[in-house]
Design a protein around this motif. Structure first.
Motif, PDB file in Angstrom:
ATOM      1  N   ILE A  42     -20.562 -66.326   1.628  1.00 40.10           N
ATOM      2  CA  ILE A  42     -20.281 -64.957   1.198  1.00 40.10           C
ATOM      3  C   ILE A  42     -19.066 -64.951   0.290  1.00 40.10           C
ATOM      4  O   ILE A  42     -18.034 -65.553   0.589  1.00 40.10           O
ATOM      5  CB  ILE A  42     -20.029 -64.038   2.411  1.00 40.10           C
ATOM      6  N   GLY A  43     -19.186 -64.286  -0.855  1.00 38.75           N
ATOM      7  CA  GLY A  43     -18.058 -64.100  -1.752  1.00 38.75           C
ATOM      8  C   GLY A  43     -17.626 -62.644  -1.773  1.00 38.75           C
ATOM      9  O   GLY A  43     -18.461 -61.731  -1.663  1.00 38.75           O
ATOM     10  N   LEU A  44     -16.315 -62.406  -1.913  1.00 32.38           N
ATOM     11  CA  LEU A  44     -15.763 -61.057  -1.921  1.00 32.38           C
ATOM     12  C   LEU A  44     -14.979 -60.811  -3.197  1.00 32.38           C
ATOM     13  O   LEU A  44     -14.210 -61.665  -3.639  1.00 32.38           O
ATOM     14  CB  LEU A  44     -14.842 -60.832  -0.707  1.00 32.38           C
ATOM     15  N   THR A  45     -15.168 -59.647  -3.783  1.00 30.38           N
ATOM     16  CA  THR A  45     -14.403 -59.228  -4.952  1.00 30.38           C
ATOM     17  C   THR A  45     -14.090 -57.735  -4.829  1.00 30.38           C
ATOM     18  O   THR A  45     -14.479 -57.083  -3.861  1.00 30.38           O
ATOM     19  CB  THR A  45     -15.199 -59.490  -6.261  1.00 30.38           C
ATOM     20  N   GLN A  46     -13.397 -57.207  -5.840  1.00 32.14           N
ATOM     21  CA  GLN A  46     -13.076 -55.780  -5.929  1.00 32.14           C
ATOM     22  C   GLN A  46     -12.426 -55.276  -4.642  1.00 32.14           C
ATOM     23  O   GLN A  46     -12.949 -54.388  -3.952  1.00 32.14           O
ATOM     24  CB  GLN A  46     -14.324 -54.955  -6.274  1.00 32.14           C
ATOM     25  N   ASN A  47     -11.269 -55.859  -4.348  1.00 26.57           N
ATOM     26  CA  ASN A  47     -10.489 -55.479  -3.164  1.00 26.57           C
ATOM     27  C   ASN A  47     -11.286 -55.639  -1.867  1.00 26.57           C
ATOM     28  O   ASN A  47     -11.170 -54.838  -0.933  1.00 26.57           O
ATOM     29  CB  ASN A  47      -9.991 -54.041  -3.289  1.00 26.57           C
ATOM     30  N   ASN A  48     -12.099 -56.679  -1.827  1.00 27.44           N
ATOM     31  CA  ASN A  48     -12.907 -57.009  -0.648  1.00 27.44           C
ATOM     32  C   ASN A  48     -13.888 -55.899  -0.275  1.00 27.44           C
ATOM     33  O   ASN A  48     -14.237 -55.720   0.894  1.00 27.44           O
ATOM     34  CB  ASN A  48     -12.014 -57.327   0.555  1.00 27.44           C
ATOM     35  N   LEU A  49     -14.347 -55.181  -1.283  1.00 30.00           N
ATOM     36  CA  LEU A  49     -15.360 -54.152  -1.049  1.00 30.00           C
ATOM     37  C   LEU A  49     -16.725 -54.566  -1.596  1.00 30.00           C
ATOM     38  O   LEU A  49     -17.752 -54.025  -1.172  1.00 30.00           O
ATOM     39  CB  LEU A  49     -14.932 -52.828  -1.691  1.00 30.00           C
ATOM     40  N   ARG A  50     -16.765 -55.522  -2.526  1.00 25.87           N
ATOM     41  CA  ARG A  50     -18.039 -56.019  -3.052  1.00 25.87           C
ATOM     42  C   ARG A  50     -18.364 -57.365  -2.402  1.00 25.87           C
ATOM     43  O   ARG A  50     -17.514 -58.250  -2.310  1.00 25.87           O
ATOM     44  CB  ARG A  50     -17.998 -56.157  -4.567  1.00 25.87           C
ATOM     45  N   VAL A 202     -23.796 -56.257  -2.926  1.00 22.42           N
ATOM     46  CA  VAL A 202     -23.680 -54.898  -2.385  1.00 22.42           C
ATOM     47  C   VAL A 202     -22.222 -54.456  -2.447  1.00 22.42           C
ATOM     48  O   VAL A 202     -21.302 -55.271  -2.391  1.00 22.42           O
ATOM     49  CB  VAL A 202     -24.194 -54.820  -0.924  1.00 22.42           C
ATOM     50  N   ASP A 203     -22.023 -53.146  -2.551  1.00 26.77           N
ATOM     51  CA  ASP A 203     -20.691 -52.535  -2.513  1.00 26.77           C
ATOM     52  C   ASP A 203     -20.583 -51.678  -1.255  1.00 26.77           C
ATOM     53  O   ASP A 203     -21.551 -51.013  -0.854  1.00 26.77           O
ATOM     54  CB  ASP A 203     -20.457 -51.647  -3.739  1.00 26.77           C
ATOM     55  N   ALA A 204     -19.388 -51.662  -0.670  1.00 23.93           N
ATOM     56  CA  ALA A 204     -19.161 -50.875   0.549  1.00 23.93           C
ATOM     57  C   ALA A 204     -18.271 -49.675   0.259  1.00 23.93           C
ATOM     58  O   ALA A 204     -17.363 -49.735  -0.578  1.00 23.93           O
ATOM     59  CB  ALA A 204     -18.519 -51.745   1.623  1.00 23.93           C
ATOM     60  N   ASN A 205     -18.547 -48.600   0.939  1.00 20.05           N
ATOM     61  CA  ASN A 205     -17.722 -47.390   0.889  1.00 20.05           C
ATOM     62  C   ASN A 205     -17.382 -47.009   2.327  1.00 20.05           C
ATOM     63  O   ASN A 205     -18.240 -46.537   3.072  1.00 20.05           O
ATOM     64  CB  ASN A 205     -18.472 -46.257   0.191  1.00 20.05           C
TER      65      ASN A 205
END
Length: 587
Positions: A42-50, A202-205
């Motif tokens: 798993i990779g994380l980007t955009q302040n750990n939201l993507r 995926v992006d998280a909100n």
């Protein structure tokens, strides 16, 4: 930079507004995916939201060497949030937007426990729950899914909600409620997302942006149902008339806080007797009003006269009152009788602070590193600003009060203060106390408090004493010496009291600033700081007369607040919708 900061601050405030009853010092809210609790694929980007899938076959897949990669369950990879969902949320909700379904869309969105293995999709292992996009099935701690909802793909927004009141979980798709997916959920679950095939993103909100689904509407419904269940709760019949009990509690509250007129009126309207003589209530009311107006000297005198032995037998309370009196001297609120032009004594509504805050000097020159002030401006003026203008001044020059120091002051400030002896009953409102944090300002010991004067300090004493037998600074410093001596006696009798020590140090340290109101210790001068002093003195007076030091209604409210905290710690989500404010406002 400023726009990013503003956006981040807005996001934090929005999340807090969704869950106002969560104490994040104890139970932080999930705000992003964890960089530690995740599978290596798993990779994380955009302040750990993507979240994106970066399995070992990703590059080879795009090179068409391994077209079957991601087909095996062994290729699954998940990530969860840094913190579990706090029970005090009551209703928790997050959304996941499918940026790309990748090759096959083997994605799972759901909840997992802390023991969940991150190389599986949520729902496949014990204490994990997931809604999968490739087939629309729900998985509950098992590899066998059940038909639940539609499949989801690129562009869809999938929401996951946890009702912590009845321990159920539901999902939404593009703002539409899909129904209950899981029941009897355990506590301490983490929002989790799992991916399995290359290209899935995926992006998280978590609440930092408005949701597609109207979760606030569901929260309002839960709040209303919880309030209704509380109001409909049957009361025991063997406790007598509950209305009469509540009337007594309200009456005792009014009496306790000295609202004499209101208490009398309420007692007559409810046909009950006051628990304390009205004359006694008015005596306390006088003292309360004196404290709240900053007239600590008169408040202490009245207490000594009306309640002999109270302060003599409670030296720590006396010390606290006198520390506040010193602060009020600096503030200009605690004053003595003034002399009018005809020689009679009068009380002036305009007080003179012993320290200048903003007014400028005139006719002043500097000599021998000290300030020499024209006699016109010397009456009741303070040395402190002159002392600070001295380039040699440091806090190490602050010395013990028993040295023979003759201190005069250089500036004055006039502040209009309401000095009426009586303050009429006012409408009761919730108390508010500033949460200022003290700052020691470099004082190394409790013994070093009062400002010393260098031998070369040249002050015109005759001019400074013009119009009064003692200047403001002399009265203040004389009082300060007495206060220091009291602290020494208390220390000899009862040992070092760190609270008293800090109180004295903070009070005396106000003299180290030319503008104490804007100094790091200026919070002491706020009128709201009198409230704690007032409460302590009022409770002590009541206790000396064998009354309760705290009114029953406040005890009940404190118990209720404590019960809500216990409910949160034991994962009873209804605590989020059973706030005291909501119940009181519904009456």
């Amino acid at each position: 930079m400023d726009s990013n900061y503003h956006h981040a601050s807005k996001a934090v405030n929005r999340i807090k507004s969704l869950y106002p009853n969560v104490n994040e010092n104890e139970t932080p809210l999930p705000r992003s995916w964890s960089s530690k609790d995740k599978c290596t694929s798993i990779g994380l980007t955009q302040n750990n939201l993507r979240v994106h899938y970066k399995g070992i076959y990703l590059l080879l897949y795009f090179m068409n060497y391994f077209p079957g990669s991601g087909k095996s369950h062994n290729d699954a990879a998940s990530v969860r949030t840094s913190h579990p969902i706090p029970a005090a949320c009551g209703l928790y909700y997050f959304e996941v937007k499918i940026i790309s379904k990748g090759r096959d869309g083997y994605m799972g969105i759901g909840l997992t426990s802390s023991s969940f293995k991150m190389n599986r999709l949520p729902g496949w292992d014990k204490q994990s729950y997931g809604y999968h996009g490739d087939d629309g099935h729900s998985f509950s701690s098992s590899g066998n899914g059940q038909p639940y909802g539609p499949t989801f793909t690129t562009g869809d927004i999938i929401g996951c909600g946890v009702n912590l009141v009845d321990n159920t979980c539901f999902y939404t798709k593009n703002g539409h409620h899909l129904g209950i997916a899981f029941k009897d959920l355990p506590a301490q679950l983490y929002p989790t997302v799992g991916l399995q095939t290359p290209g899935e993103v995926v992006d998280a909100n978590f609440g930092q942006e408005p949701f597609k689904f109207d979760i606030e509407d569901m929260m309002n419904d839960l709040r209303a149902s919880t309030r209704a269940s509380i109001l409909d709760f049957p009361l025991p019949q063997d406790q007598g008339d509950w209305t009469a009990t509540l009337h007594k509690m309200v009456s005792s509250y009014l009496v306790h806080h000295g609202y004499s007129s209101t208490a009398e009126t309420f007692a007559k309207s409810t046909q009950q007797n006051l628990c304390e003589e009205i004359a006694s209530v008015k005596n306390r009311q006088k003292i309360i009003n004196l404290v709240m107006s900053g007239r600590m000297g008169l408040a202490i005198e009245q207490t000594l006269r009306l309640y002999p032995g109270l302060l003599e037998n409670n030296q720590n309370l006396l010390f606290m009152l006198k520390c506040r009196q010193f602060i009020e001297m600096v503030n200009g609120s605690d004053f003595e009788a003034r002399h009018s032009n005809n020689g009679t004594t009068r009380n002036s509504p305009v007080q003179t602070s012993v320290i200048q805050s903003t007014k400028t000097y005139t006719n002043c020159t500097q000599h021998n590193n000290a300030l020499i002030t024209d006699s016109t401006y010397c009456d009741n003026q303070e040395l402190n600003k002159a002392r600070l203008n001295n380039s040699n001044y440091t806090t190490s020059n602050i010395t013990e009060p028993n040295r023979n120091t003759d201190i005069q002051l250089n500036n004055q400030i006039n502040t209009a203060i309401n000095t009426s002896d009586y303050i009429n009953d006012v409408e009761m409102e919730n108390g508010h106390i500033s949460n200022g944090n003290g700052h020691k300002n470099g004082l190394s010991e409790c013994k070093t408090h009062l400002i010393d004067v260098d031998e070369d300090m040249d002050i015109d004493e005759t001019a400074c004493k013009k119009g009064s037998s003692k200047s403001g600074v002399e009265r203040m410093l004389e009082f300060g010496r007495e206060l220091f001596q009291l602290s020494q006696r208390l220390e000899q009798d009862s040992g070092i009291n760190e609270t008293n020590q800090k109180m004295l140090e903070d009070a005396f340290s106000l003299l180290a600033y030319s503008n104490p109101w804007s100094s790091p210790l200026g919070w002491q001068l706020c009128a709201s700081r009198r409230e704690t002093i007032c409460a302590a003195l009022n409770s002590a007076i009541l206790e000396s007369m064998s009354y309760s030091w705290r009114p029953p209604i406040e005890i009940c409210l404190a118990h209720a607040c404590q019960l809500l905290q216990l409910m949160a710690s034991t994962s009873l989500g209804s605590c989020a919708f059973a706030t005291i404010e909501d119940i009181l406002q519904s009456q």
